[in-house]
Motif scaffolding. Sequence first.
Motif, PDB file in Angstrom:
ATOM      1  N   MET A   1      68.248  36.505  25.062  1.00  0.00           N
ATOM      2  CA  MET A   1      68.639  36.579  26.472  1.00  0.00           C
ATOM      3  C   MET A   1      69.748  35.582  26.791  1.00  0.00           C
ATOM      4  O   MET A   1      70.685  35.871  27.522  1.00  0.00           O
ATOM      5  N   GLU A   3      72.066  34.638  24.936  1.00  0.00           N
ATOM      6  CA  GLU A   3      73.340  35.101  24.418  1.00  0.00           C
ATOM      7  C   GLU A   3      74.099  35.932  25.444  1.00  0.00           C
ATOM      8  O   GLU A   3      75.325  36.013  25.420  1.00  0.00           O
ATOM      9  N   SER A   4      73.387  36.571  26.347  1.00  0.00           N
ATOM     10  CA  SER A   4      74.029  37.443  27.325  1.00  0.00           C
ATOM     11  C   SER A   4      74.536  36.696  28.554  1.00  0.00           C
ATOM     12  O   SER A   4      75.198  37.279  29.400  1.00  0.00           O
ATOM     13  N   LEU A   5      74.206  35.407  28.677  1.00  0.00           N
ATOM     14  CA  LEU A   5      74.658  34.626  29.819  1.00  0.00           C
ATOM     15  C   LEU A   5      76.162  34.383  29.731  1.00  0.00           C
ATOM     16  O   LEU A   5      76.715  34.180  28.638  1.00  0.00           O
ATOM     17  N   PRO A   6      76.848  34.366  30.864  1.00  0.00           N
ATOM     18  CA  PRO A   6      78.284  34.044  30.856  1.00  0.00           C
ATOM     19  C   PRO A   6      78.515  32.632  30.321  1.00  0.00           C
ATOM     20  O   PRO A   6      77.658  31.744  30.459  1.00  0.00           O
ATOM     21  N   SER A  29      74.483  29.140  18.096  1.00  0.00           N
ATOM     22  CA  SER A  29      75.325  30.328  17.925  1.00  0.00           C
ATOM     23  C   SER A  29      76.748  29.984  18.317  1.00  0.00           C
ATOM     24  O   SER A  29      77.024  28.879  18.822  1.00  0.00           O
ATOM     25  N   ALA A  31      78.495  31.289  20.744  1.00  0.00           N
ATOM     26  CA  ALA A  31      78.582  31.165  22.196  1.00  0.00           C
ATOM     27  C   ALA A  31      78.075  29.802  22.661  1.00  0.00           C
ATOM     28  O   ALA A  31      78.679  29.159  23.526  1.00  0.00           O
ATOM     29  N   TRP A  32      76.955  29.373  22.079  1.00  0.00           N
ATOM     30  CA  TRP A  32      76.413  28.075  22.454  1.00  0.00           C
ATOM     31  C   TRP A  32      77.342  26.950  21.998  1.00  0.00           C
ATOM     32  O   TRP A  32      77.455  25.920  22.669  1.00  0.00           O
TER      33      TRP A  32
END
Length: 601
Positions: A1, A3-6, A29, A31-32
């Motif tokens: 979940m 991962e889907s955050l802006p 990840s 993104a993080w």
Amino acid sequence: MAESLPLEMLTYILSFLPLSDQKEASLVSRAWYCAAQNALRETNVRYNIPVSSASLLAIKSLGLRGISCISLTNLDSSPTSQLVLQSVAYHLGPHLQSLCLGGGNPTEASFVALILGCPALRTLDLSGCNSLFTSGTLLAQPEMAQRVRQALSGLRELNLACLRNLADLSFNQLSSCAPSLERLSLAYCHLTFELGPAQGSISPQDYSPSQLSFRNLLRFVKERAGKLRALDLSGTGLPPEALQSLGQVAGLQLQELSLHSCRDLSTEAVVTLCRQQPGLTSLDLSGCSELTDGALLAVSRGLQHLQHLSLGKLQRLTDAGCTALGGLRELQSLDMAECCLVSGRELAQALGSVHGAPPPLTSLRLAYCSSLKDASVLSLIPALGPSLRVLDLSSCVALSNQTLQAICTYHTHLSVLRLAWCKELCDWGLLGLEESSEKTALYPQGPSLLTLQALQELDLTACSKLTDASLAKVLQFPQLRQLSLSLLPALTDVGLVAVARGCPSLEHLVLSHCSHLTDEGWAQAAGSWPRLQHLNLSNCSQLTEQTLDTIRQACKQIRVLDVAMCPGINVVAVRRFQAQLPQVTCVQSRFVGGADLTLTL
């Protein structure tokens, strides 16, 4: 979940985490990782960069991320250092706002080239960079000085502390290139003082090429009075007459003044200063050994907006002077370390509700106040407001479990607690228990150390009555970053393993002189400390090279390791450890009955 955050939302969430947690989150990840880098950039973290060819790729990477605050270490006049400075100017220079070269020895040419590549600088630290000022010709050429002036047009803070070669000419040449300067440090520079009616009047032909004179500094202050807000003259030997001349400069409205270890200053000089500079919000008078209670009374009456006050090592300060502290209603930090005549009785009244709401005190340091006793501290602790976050009672040797339990009752939000050398602390005090008169049973008395769940730093050095019985049960702090358990003769592997499991976020750990710790204990504990960066195991007599192997495998972020005077760790083991850690940049060794090693990685 997640991962889907802006990216913006992830950045905002990670910004609430401590620095070490942000680093860990960046490994989750891609993104993080990006979100963590954004969060680090927004918090203006300073990056310490060792000057070596291995740092060139890191400098380029930091440049791509827009890093704006760096410190360069191990800087000298070598070709490698010059290459690193060129890389910094090219990759980081356009957006660099804070640059520290403290203790380095760059050449004048490489320094000037670096500055010309950093047009956005706001803070520059040249403390201890003596090589820049040895010749006295830094920025002596008008054309070059004009270019540097353009680059430093936005500079607000300049640190010139600990410069033995700084003289009037070189100071003037550099300071003239920083027209917007607001903060200046000349701490521990050698100032010469010529007192008399001509003080402060100086013509260009009088500038000294070999000495830094107070007359020249006073001229500078007069010229910049409208902008100068902070001045650090600690350790310069400033006499009372010179302080009066500074304070009365027309238009000067200082907010911060540090006079640490100016031992000739008198109480009368401080009284005059408080009348001349009523807008001060930060004042450091630590080590001004001639000051008496009258100085503190003048501070209380004249500096109504003071927020930070340092009075350490004032041996003449007594409880009578502490009564004046009640007038400082905006005080946030108070340092009275080594004020040996202060017992705390009047301090409790001054900071308590007898004067209304307590000041918003966040930091209180009373280390080495040998007159402090349980009775006075028990009245002081409840009087301190709920905003307190830092409490230092190190070496207040008469304090006992009663004081600790009062702290655990009234200040559950503490982030820093220092109780080193409080030798009367016992296991039952940490556990919140009361020992019966027959000494055969323990009964609940109050909260245990466990109530301080916000702790990030804890120092129990030389609390020699503590054993595994309490340490294994109460040292369970998930946010704890720094811990010192040195000189605890009863600490064994059982306690070590329990501490490792209860404090998994430790970054700094000091366990020197713990002679019962063994390789087996470290084999069980090390895996719980993946974030450990600084570790002191000096004088742990049972440790061998097996512990070095354990640390190498389990503590991947280790930066500083001290195994001084460990007889079971020999030269061969030290060299093997160094060979297995190619990122080692500094090794300092002495061999006295074993290997004394400090590794900075």
